[in-house]
Design an enzyme around this catalytic site. Structure first.
Site, PDB file in Angstrom:
ATOM      1  N   SER A 111       0.836  -1.202   0.000  1.00 60.04           N
ATOM      2  CA  SER A 111       0.000   0.000   0.000  1.00 60.04           C
ATOM      3  C   SER A 111       0.873   1.255   0.000  1.00 60.04           C
ATOM      4  CB  SER A 111      -0.981  -0.038   1.178  1.00 60.04           C
ATOM      5  OG  SER A 111      -1.973   0.937   1.046  1.00 60.04           O
ATOM      6  N   ASP A 142      -9.371  -4.578  -5.461  1.00 55.81           N
ATOM      7  CA  ASP A 142      -8.706  -3.448  -4.807  1.00 55.81           C
ATOM      8  C   ASP A 142      -8.975  -2.171  -5.612  1.00 55.81           C
ATOM      9  OD1 ASP A 142      -7.016  -1.637  -3.585  1.00 55.81           O
ATOM     10  OD2 ASP A 142      -5.185  -2.807  -3.900  1.00 55.81           O
ATOM     11  N   HIS A 153      -7.983  -5.035  -1.141  1.00 50.44           N
ATOM     12  CA  HIS A 153      -6.733  -4.397  -0.753  1.00 50.44           C
ATOM     13  C   HIS A 153      -6.139  -5.043   0.498  1.00 50.44           C
ATOM     14  CE1 HIS A 153      -3.866  -1.127  -0.850  1.00 50.44           C
ATOM     15  NE2 HIS A 153      -4.118  -0.814   0.406  1.00 50.44           N
TER      16      HIS A 153
END
Length: 303
Positions: free
Chosen positions: A163, A245, A277
């Protein structure tokens, strides 16, 4: 009650609310796993403060048993959390790195940077770069930490994260390629569900970094447009994306942009179907999560 009178810039339930005035309401209590040197544990860990003035620290992970003793690949990991949540001691990150170290027989350093918005961007980027420079100072075996001096093979270094941590890791790789540390070689960069930009303003990033456009003309949100991209360290870059995601297409866009850029290394990508995600951190015992771990370990070996 105070949050009701403020304008919400981004409502990232169940994790946090970010307000247009640059403040944040974190909605989940912070949980931490302490470092451990338990004699029966397969992986030992310790925390090291590398900058007393800022409090920036790292958590170092190493396998307990080596027979015979040997130099191990070094993984530098930068955690995610939208630049404003998490720590190296957070259970999802600590457990993920512990598993990598145990299965891959490697040494890892997880960076604990200062969080936005209390520390506005680019501070998390700069803290991570400071940490990498501290790590690199061990390449000749005379650094401050004996684990790194004795165990790390600085000719087999990998840098990555997930991320926002992947975003930061890519920035570190570019800086490292420009800097060219003696005795250190980054073989690969891994970007798991990375936080990059597109043509629309990313509201979270724009609040955390007001000087940025929040779009893909910002080199940190789209490193393919960074004039230094040709110098980025690493022979290979491994992308991981997930079908559900919201950041999937942004990660794929940088994957395509990197292939077309002046950087001359190899680019790979793995997409997980039906997942969102960072699912591998929140549901680590699934087959699909194990597939990410296994592909990462294969990436380390192949490089």
């Amino acid at each position: 009650m105070a949050s009701a009178t403020k304008e919400i810039a981004a409502d990232m339930l169940p994790f946090f609310r970010l307000f247009t005035d640059g403040t944040i309401e974190r909605l989940s209590p912070r949980l931490d796993i302490p470092p451990s040197d338990h004699p029966e544990a397969a992986v030992r860990s310790k925390d090291v403060v590398i900058d007393p003035d800022t409090g920036v620290s790292v958590r170092i992970f190493a396998p307990r048993h080596q027979s015979p003793p040997q130099k191990l690949p070094l993984v530098v990991y930068i955690h995610g959390g939208a630049f404003c949540m998490g720590a190296a001691s957070s259970p999802p990150f600590h457990n993920f790195i512990s598993k990598l170290v145990a299965k891959g027989n490697l040494i890892a350093v997880s960076v604990d940077y200062r969080l936005a918005p209390e520390n506005p961007l680019p501070i998390p980027f700069d803290d991570s770069w400071t940490a990498f420079q501290w790590i690199a100072a061990h390449a000749d075996g005379s650094g401050a930490d004996p684990w790194l001096n004795d165990l790390a093979d600085f000719r087999r270094v990998f840098v990555g994260g997930e991320s926002a941590g992947a975003t930061i890791a890519n920035d570190v790789a570019i800086r490292a390629g420009v800097r060219r540390f003696s005795g250190l070689e980054i073989l690969g960069v891994f970007l798991v569900h990375p936080f990059f930009g597109n043509k629309e303003v990313d509201k979270v990033y724009k609040v955390l970094c007001p000087a940025s456009s929040g779009r893909d003309d910002d080199p940190r949100l789209n490193p393919a447009v960074d004039p230094r991209i040709g110098e980025m360290a690493g022979r290979r870059v491994m992308f991981f994306v997930a079908e559900k995601d919201p950041l999937r297409d942004r990660g794929r866009a940088y994957y395509e942009g990197l292939k077309k850029s002046e950087w001359s290394g190899e680019v790979e990508i793995m997409e997980t179907e039906g997942e969102g995600h960072c699912f591998h951190l929140f549901n680590p015992n699934t087959d699909k999560a194990a597939a990410i771990t296994d592909r990462l370990l294969a990436f380390f070996i192949a490089a």
